[in-house]
Design a protein around this motif. Structure first.
Motif, mmCIF file in Angstrom:
data_model
loop_
_atom_site.group_PDB
_atom_site.id
_atom_site.type_symbol
_atom_site.label_atom_id
_atom_site.label_comp_id
_atom_site.label_asym_id
_atom_site.label_seq_id
_atom_site.Cartn_x
_atom_site.Cartn_y
_atom_site.Cartn_z
ATOM 1 N N UNK A 159 0.847 -1.192 0.000
ATOM 2 C CA UNK A 159 0.000 0.000 0.000
ATOM 3 C C UNK A 159 0.884 1.244 0.000
ATOM 4 N N UNK A 160 0.316 2.336 -0.433
ATOM 5 C CA UNK A 160 1.005 3.613 -0.444
ATOM 6 C C UNK A 160 0.142 4.671 0.204
ATOM 7 N N UNK A 161 0.613 5.892 0.185
ATOM 8 C CA UNK A 161 -0.124 6.998 0.809
ATOM 9 C C UNK A 161 -0.063 8.195 -0.131
ATOM 10 N N UNK A 162 -1.224 8.741 -0.469
ATOM 11 C CA UNK A 162 -1.296 9.897 -1.341
ATOM 12 C C UNK A 162 -0.886 11.155 -0.596
ATOM 13 N N UNK A 163 -0.646 12.237 -1.337
ATOM 14 C CA UNK A 163 -0.246 13.492 -0.697
ATOM 15 C C UNK A 163 -1.311 14.033 0.237
ATOM 16 N N UNK A 194 6.507 10.675 0.806
ATOM 17 C CA UNK A 194 5.400 9.832 0.359
ATOM 18 C C UNK A 194 5.489 9.601 -1.154
ATOM 19 N N UNK A 195 5.817 10.671 -1.894
ATOM 20 C CA UNK A 195 5.947 10.537 -3.348
ATOM 21 C C UNK A 195 7.092 9.592 -3.702
ATOM 22 N N UNK A 196 8.187 9.662 -2.955
ATOM 23 C CA UNK A 196 9.314 8.764 -3.202
ATOM 24 C C UNK A 196 8.891 7.308 -2.991
ATOM 25 N N UNK A 197 8.149 7.054 -1.905
ATOM 26 C CA UNK A 197 7.685 5.691 -1.633
ATOM 27 C C UNK A 197 6.759 5.211 -2.740
ATOM 28 N N UNK A 198 5.844 6.069 -3.194
ATOM 29 C CA UNK A 198 4.933 5.669 -4.271
ATOM 30 C C UNK A 198 5.712 5.355 -5.545
ATOM 31 N N UNK A 199 6.737 6.135 -5.802
ATOM 32 C CA UNK A 199 7.490 5.941 -7.029
ATOM 33 C C UNK A 199 8.428 4.748 -7.002
#
Length: 305
Positions: A260-264, A288-293
């Motif tokens: 799972x990830x987390x949006x801004x 968070x953006x780094x984790x999503x990417x």
């Protein structure tokens, strides 16, 4: 006597093998803050050091591995247990070392031909704890302490899980100590790193997971600090509050695996709901953006991420 700061880990200028003439010298060097008690602990923070002086009949010292008996219930005259121990006070703080991965300085009292002295023997981890009946028939708390390899630190240093040593904590213990069942040395160990930032994020959230809201409890509450952008190469994330989440063990593993990830806007991706927040803990959207990417992989089910 001046009050010394409460420090986990090594003391500058004091290497394993350093000898001290007495407890006052130990205190003055900052190795052990107590001049009499065997455990130096602070309520709610953990234990920083112990001194092994032969005071408890149930202690067993194998060198790299120590089966340590907690505090309480001992007669000062006979050194025998005369009452049950409880999982309170300094004993409870040793539990905190186990759950939080805090290192413990160990000093041994050495009886020599010309008298006794104290020798600092390095950092140990509290690997496990349990209660059992001691030699005198009273309930005691036992703590298995395992020597940490030289140079293994907690605040900013490498973790146990990052070590490539094939026999990290293989103990040279007598076979009879285990009984007839065969044993194999294990190198699957919990991460030891537990920095001030990690401890702060857990305290801010009262050890409750920011995903499910659950607070795991044993003798003390338990949670894990999850770095959003991982520390170390090749990610080089900072050990900063904005880069850390307070998670339960399950959600920590799922987050690291990219389940799972987390949006801004802090909406969860891949899971229902929204990240639980605390006003003194602002999560960095760049992390968070780094984790999503780099880690989050949306399920191929046609649902928007």
């Amino acid at each position: 006597m001046a009050k010394l700061p409460f420090v986990f880990g090594p003391i500058a200028g004091v290497a394993p093998g350093h000898e001290f003439r007495n407890r006052l010298e130990l205190h003055g060097a900052g190795v052990h803050a107590q001049t009499q008690a065997g455990i130096s602990a602070r309520q709610g923070e953990g234990a920083a050091s112990i001194v092994l002086s032969g005071g408890y009949e149930d202690d067993v010292d194998f060198g790299d591995v120590i089966i340590y008996t907690g505090r309480g219930g001992r007669s000062a005259e006979s050194n025998r247990q005369v009452a049950d121990q409880t999982l309170t006070g300094a004993n409870l703080e040793l539990v905190r070392n186990c759950t939080a991965g805090l290192p413990l300085r160990v000093t041994r009292k050495i009886e020599g031909r010309s008298g006794s002295f104290y020798r600092y023997d390095g950092l140990y981890r509290v690997a496990s704890y349990w209660a059992e009946l001691g030699k005198s028939g009273h309930r005691v708390w036992r703590f298995r302490l395992e020597l940490l390899p030289a140079g293994l630190l907690t605040d900013g240093g490498p973790s146990v899980a990052e070590s490539n040593s094939p026999n990290l904590f293989e103990a040279a213990e007598p076979v009879l100590a285990y009984g007839p069942a065969p044993r194999r040395a294990s190198t699957v160990l919990r991460v030891v790193r537990d920095t001030a930032v990690s401890r702060r994020v857990k305290a801010l959230h009262d050890y409750r997971c920011q995903v499910c809201g659950v607070q795991l409890r044993g003798a003390v509450p338990y949670a894990e600090a999850a770095h959003i952008r991982p520390l170390g190469a090749p990610h080089h994330g900072p050990d900063a509050l904005a880069n850390v989440l307070c998670l339960c063990a399950n959600h920590h593993v799922l987050f690291d695996l990219g389940s799972f990830g987390i949006n801004d806007n802090l909406q969860l991706l891949g899971l229902p709901g929204r990240l639980i927040t605390q006003k003194k803990h602002v999560v960095g959207t760049d992390f968070l953006a780094y984790h999503r990417g780099h880690f989050y992989e949306p399920l191929a089910d046609g649902k928007p991420s």
